[in-house]
Design an enzyme around this catalytic site. Structure first.
Site, PDB file in Angstrom:
ATOM      1  N   THR A 106       1.251  -2.308   7.350  1.00 20.64           N
ATOM      2  CA  THR A 106       1.304  -3.777   7.337  1.00 20.64           C
ATOM      3  C   THR A 106       0.312  -4.327   6.301  1.00 20.64           C
ATOM      4  OG1 THR A 106       1.943  -3.649   9.649  1.00 20.64           O
ATOM      5  CG2 THR A 106       1.219  -5.792   8.907  1.00 20.64           C
ATOM      6  N   HIS A 107      -0.216  -3.422   5.468  1.00 24.02           N
ATOM      7  CA  HIS A 107      -1.230  -3.840   4.494  1.00 24.02           C
ATOM      8  C   HIS A 107      -0.602  -4.426   3.241  1.00 24.02           C
ATOM      9  CE1 HIS A 107      -3.776  -0.589   6.669  1.00 24.02           C
ATOM     10  NE2 HIS A 107      -3.645  -1.702   7.376  1.00 24.02           N
ATOM     11  N   LEU A 108      -0.079  -5.620   3.398  1.00 23.47           N
ATOM     12  CA  LEU A 108       0.471  -6.364   2.267  1.00 23.47           C
ATOM     13  C   LEU A 108      -0.663  -7.167   1.652  1.00 23.47           C
ATOM     14  CD1 LEU A 108       3.350  -7.395   4.521  1.00 23.47           C
ATOM     15  CD2 LEU A 108       3.802  -6.258   2.345  1.00 23.47           C
ATOM     16  N   GLN A 128       0.865  -1.169   0.000  1.00 21.37           N
ATOM     17  CA  GLN A 128       0.000   0.000   0.000  1.00 21.37           C
ATOM     18  C   GLN A 128       0.901   1.218   0.000  1.00 21.37           C
ATOM     19  OE1 GLN A 128      -3.007  -0.013   3.123  1.00 21.37           O
ATOM     20  NE2 GLN A 128      -4.493   0.329   1.500  1.00 21.37           N
TER      21      GLN A 128
END
Lengths: 594, 450
Positions: A520-522, A348
């Protein structure tokens, strides 16, 4: 260490986060016997969120108490295919969780529905701008599901999570001051929107003044006490700011631990095994059917758990890793441009802008709630004309004041150029901490042919398994998108009356730098879709190749989204579970025939 | 529930030496015989009676097999252990005939003729019907798995180790089955009330905690027909003070509706307050398993009991202190401690967030004449336990290590004064006394997993 074979069960669920807990709940409701395997510890509010010991910033945000133990397993990272990747040894750019609740315990609580156009982005872009608009090397894809397909499951997830927000339209009727770009809903949010903190309220007024359309962010931080459809209860958020990185001591941030497991743990058909590290899904000789999973228990025993159905529902990249280690689906080869597992890995694209105000303006940044705030979507999704701008994607923009605590504030310090120590630093802290507002452009990252996940040929983890390798870098399309949206923020900070502003913008040619926290938005890497040549999973998140394996998580997103992923992950989990319950269990096999 | 029995046993031994008029117990003829397999309906019925009677609370060791006994009652002069009541013939009650079983439950006499310690609430169980006793017996013999488990021997020194003096106590204070049943058969206007009276006075043994006891530890009233001291609030048990279950406006159930009581017994949490202390166990083991009909009967009966204390003015919410807190005025005694430690959950207006975090405004526990329960919960915190219909548990942290006796007294006094509560303040000496008397461990409470 012994080799143990367990009694067969109907379903084994890998991972005790949102996706795993939702699937386990749905499957036990359907009468299935379910074993959920979680490699970390059991966690609860009483142990991990005990007040006041739990509100310890050093332990929570800096020593990463409820996050993954990187000394056992991690990923390796490089920017491009011609480099040798190195292991990610210290938490920085992204923070994968560990233990019961997973990312659903350490998340902040922002709880969105996916914009309808994001789900059919390839179709939409082709229709609006023509196929040539898509840059060379960008793998733009549709999800294979539409907003209308998912709406009942977004609704269900919000009711389970106790989500606070304000609707714009319900069943096509304008009902409130919610996001004018949001699609119509079948029902209101279960709880009213959280109150604006002061900085967010300043942002709301200014955004309105310059003609944007601000709204209260939907948050799974309860604005009042709440009882969900499972009969479990949440307390109300008190804006303490200990959300992201913590087990909420007020029981007010939705988590699998608070919102689902109290109703699931007593079910005799359900068993949770913690400290059970899954090594691989076992396949039969045909490689088209899973027979169960092999894991290491807490004593190091090698355990085989036979199951009719395997739910892979760990964190995004663990799911991809497990598929690669287990031989489920064809691994992606970026040179031949073939294979699907590891393809369309995305991140992101978040940058933060800071505005400073006169000392008479108190923004009290220590107050906050993880999911709350004010946003505008004028530059997100297909809400604006990309034609003259020449990029694909967008960003919601928001003040999501989640409570900036002492150590973080000290690290941020004053405006750029201020020393990070000494009297000048102290003065800047005094001048700025109480008098600034931070806002994010929380943007998309598109999928590209040369950005992917695969097994690292060099590094192995503590269990002797090849580590997962990330090959990732920022691309021109996404950098230009970010720069455009952030330039629009300048209008808002001006209307807010800021005395000084630092616009957080990506620089042309900028490389991905793992040393700084971004998000942490993988996502992606084992994506859903209608074509097995470009997706690892069908539209029900079922493996095309091994039909008794469903892979639930953000791994299924074909490209990045501007929103936080949890709302979509939860809806996909309920969507997949619904089709497993209503179709698959009656007649196990592929849910999509080619 | 088990807390109170420890308290009773402790107090009983403290006061023993009174009323020692003993004679040998008559041994019933020993004719143990395995009962013929009963209809499964009877086993279920007996299980229900066991729930209503809360047998499991005392007859199960922490983390142990239900009914296998072993729960220690730690007294100053030694420890006694609850017996194994599974149907194991050697270590449990497998050799009891139904008559022997009935005599133990209703009259407090063991199979070998020895007296049971009155930690066993046989003065209440005395009124249980033959049908209920029969079902209970069938359940224990056929519905409970025998567990061979020898409970530790009691470690009481002589002369306290002798059971024969208890015979006198029984003769003086425990009603005969015939008298007890006759009293339970007294006329009621409404069969629901009759059922409620039976459950409350009999198997439910509510008075064991909620009725005051005399100097020799007998309950001063065993039924609603024995005067208004029945269920008018009990003495301290493990640092908790059981409240009045009668119609007092402030300290009893005067402002609770029948539905409030039903919901409370089912879930432990209602708009007016949440269960804690010994009542958590009573709800967890017992009342949550009862039918709606029985819960309504209990509630209607309790609502029929007029106040013992007739002097109480009706509680009305008073916003004075809440308004002061809103305005940032923390000058009242304990106000700052309250805002810093309590208000996040219980709110500055004292209304809490029921049914998650209970209200303190108008809460009967808060206004009790003695501040002990309030002091205790501030010191140790407590757990609102999950029930079948309310699967979330909520934990209140303890403040014993964070707040001095003075600070606890201040905040307890604030809570007792604010929002119209107007109860007498607490002193640092009160806090020191409660702190000193706290049980060394807070039971076997497992940490909730939500």
């Amino acid at each position: 260490m012994a080799s143990i074979k367990m009694k067969p069960v109907d379903a084994v669920v890998i991972g005790g986060g949102w996706a795993g807990s939702i699937l386990a709940k749905e499957l036990t409701e359907a009468g299935q016997t379910v074993v959920m395997l979680e490699r970390g510890a059991d966690r609860s509010t009483a142990s991990d969120g005990a007040y006041p010991g739990s509100i310890d910033e050093l332990e929570g945000n800096f020593r990463h108490k409820i996050f993954q133990n990187l000394s056992k397993t991690s990923v390796t990272i490089r920017n491009s295919s011609d480099q040798t990747a190195l292991p990610y040894r210290q938490m920085a750019a992204f923070l994968p969780g560990e233990g019961v609740g997973g990312a659903g315990l350490h998340w902040s609580g922002v709880h969105f529905r996916m914009p309808p156009d994001d789900l059919i982005l390839r179709t939409k872009v082709k229709e609006k701008y023509g196929e040539k608009f898509i840059p060379e090397g960008m793998n733009l894809q549709d999800y294979g599901v539409t907003y209308d397909d998912l709406e009942p499951f977004f609704d269900k997830a919000e009711k389970v999570f106790g989500t606070s927000g304000e609707a714009y339209t319900v069943n096509g009727q304008v009902v409130g001051k919610g996001n004018v770009f949001a699609p119509s809903r079948s029902d209101h949010f279960p709880l009213p929107a959280l109150k604006d903190v002061y900085g967010a309220n300043m942002f709301r007024k200014a955004a309105e003044e310059v003609g944007f359309h601000p709204y209260a962010m939907p948050a799974a931080n309860a604005s009042a006490q709440y009882t969900n459809p499972y009969g479990v209860q949440m307390g109300p958020c008190n804006f303490c700011g200990y959300c992201s990185g913590y087990a909420c001591y007020m029981y007010s941030k939705a988590s699998p631990n608070v919102n689902i497991l109290p109703a699931l743990r007593p079910d005799p058909n359900f068993e949770l095994r913690t400290e059970a590290h899954v090594l691989r899904v076992e396949l039969d000789g045909t490689k088209t059917r899973a027979t169960g999973v092999t894991y290491l228990d807490r004593n190091g025993n090698d355990v085989f758990q036979p199951a009719e159905l395997v739910i892979v529902s760990a964190f995004q990249f663990h799911n991809v890793h497990l598929m690669l280690l287990s031989g489920i689906g064809k691994p992606y080869d970026p040179v031949a441009n073939e294979g699907v597992v590891g393809r369309n890995f995305v991140y992101q694209n978040v940058t933060t802008t800071t505005a400073w105000f006169d000392k008479s303006v108190y923004t009290n940044q220590f107050i906050g709630t993880g999911g709350g705030g004010v946003a505008f979507d004028d530059f997100n999704s297909e809400n604006f004309d990309h034609g003259p701008l020449g990029f694909i994607g967008g960003s919601p923009v928001w003040v999501n004041q989640a409570g900036i605590k002492g150590i973080a504030a000290a690290k941020i310090g004053g405006p750029p150029g201020t020393p990070h120590w000494g009297s000048a630093w102290k003065k800047a802290m005094v001048d700025t901490y109480q008098h600034s507002v931070r806002m994010d452009a929380h943007g998309t990252n598109m999928a590209y042919r040369d950005v992917y996940l695969d097994l690292d040929p060099t590094w192995k983890d503590a269990y002797g398994m090849p580590m997962l390798r990330m090959t990732f870098d920022w691309k021109d399309n996404d950098i230009r998108m970010n720069r455009y949206v952030v330039s629009q923020i300048a209008k808002v900070t001006k209307a807010m009356g800021a005395r000084d502003v630092h616009l957080g913008q990506r620089q042309p040619g900028e490389h991905f730098d793992t040393r700084f926290y971004q998000t942490t938005h993988l996502a992606g890497g084992a994506v859903m879709g209608d074509d097995p040549k470009t997706s690892a999973l069908n539209r029900y998140l079922q493996s095309w190749d091994v039909s008794n394996v469903f892979v639930i998580g953000a791994n299924a997103f074909p490209q990045g989204t501007g929103y936080n992923p949890t709302g979509m992950v939860a809806a996909l989990a309920y969507w997949s579970a619904h089709h497993i319950r209503t179709t698959y269990l009656k007649n196990p096999g592929p849910l999509v025939q080619l | 529930m088990r807390h109170f029995k420890r308290g009773v046993a402790a107090a009983l031994f403290g006061g023993l030496g009174v009323a020692l008029a003993g004679w040998p117990a008559m041994l019933p003829p020993a004719r143990a015989q395995a009962p013929a397999a009963a209809a499964p309906g009877l086993v279920a019925q007996g299980e229900y009676v066991a729930r209503a009677s809360d047998c499991v609370a005392c007859h199960t060791a922490p983390g142990g097999v239900p009914f296998a006994g072993g729960l220690p009652f730690a007294l100053q002069m030694g420890t006694i252990y609850a017996p194994n009541i599974t149907p194991d013939p050697q270590t449990g009650i497998g050799r009891y005939t139904e008559a022997e079983f009935a005599r133990a439950v209703r009259e407090g006499v063991r199979r070998d003729g020895a007296s049971l310690y009155p930690a066993m609430p046989f003065p209440s169980y005395a009124r249980m019907t033959d049908a209920d006793i029969h079902a209970l017996y069938v359940y224990f013999m056929q519905g409970v798995k025998p567990v061979a488990s020898t409970v530790k021997a009691n470690s009481l020194p002589w002369p306290l180790s002798m059971r024969w003096p208890l015979i006198g106590w029984r003769m003086m204070f425990a009603p005969s089955v015939k008298d007890a049943q006759a009293k339970s058969a007294r006329p009621f206007d409404d069969p629901v009330l009759a059922r409620g009276a039976y459950l409350v006075e009999g198997p439910g043994h509510c008075g064991a905690c909620h009725t005051p006891r005399g100097i020799t530890m007998q309950e001063v009233a065993l039924t609603g027909a024995d005067g208004t001291r029945f269920l008018s609030g009990g003495g301290v048990i493990d640092g908790w003070i059981p409240t009045s279950l009668r119609g007092e406006n402030r300290t009893g159930l005067g402002r609770w509706s029948e539905d409030d009581i039903v919901e409370f017994l089912k879930t432990g949490r209602i708009r007016r307050g949440s269960a804690f202390g010994g009542m958590s166990d009573a709800v967890g083991h017992g009342t949550q398993h009862l039918t709606d009909e029985d819960l309504h009967a209990i509630a209607r009966y309790l609502k029929s009991l007029p106040p013992h204390d007739t002097t109480q003015t009706p509680w009305r919410y008073d916003a004075t202190l809440a308004t002061a807190l809103h305005a940032g005025d923390l000058s009242a005694r304990g106000a700052r401690t309250y805002v810093d430690n309590c208000a996040a959950c219980h709110r500055t207006d004292g209304q809490g967030y029921p049914t998650v975090f209970p209200p303190l405004a108008g809460n009967p526990v808060v206004m009790d004449k003695a501040p002990d329960s309030l002091i205790h919960i501030v010191l140790t915190g407590d757990i609102l336990r999950a029930t079948h219909q309310a699967p979330s548990a909520f934990v209140m942290p303890g403040f014993a290590t964070r707040l001095s006796d003075e600070k606890v007294a201040d905040v307890v006094s604030f809570i007792r004064k604010a929002w119209g509560n107007d109860a007498a303040p607490a002193t640092a000496q009160d806090v020191a006394r409660v702190r000193k008397a706290l049980p060394r461990t807070e039971g076997d409470a497992a940490v909730p997993l939500n």
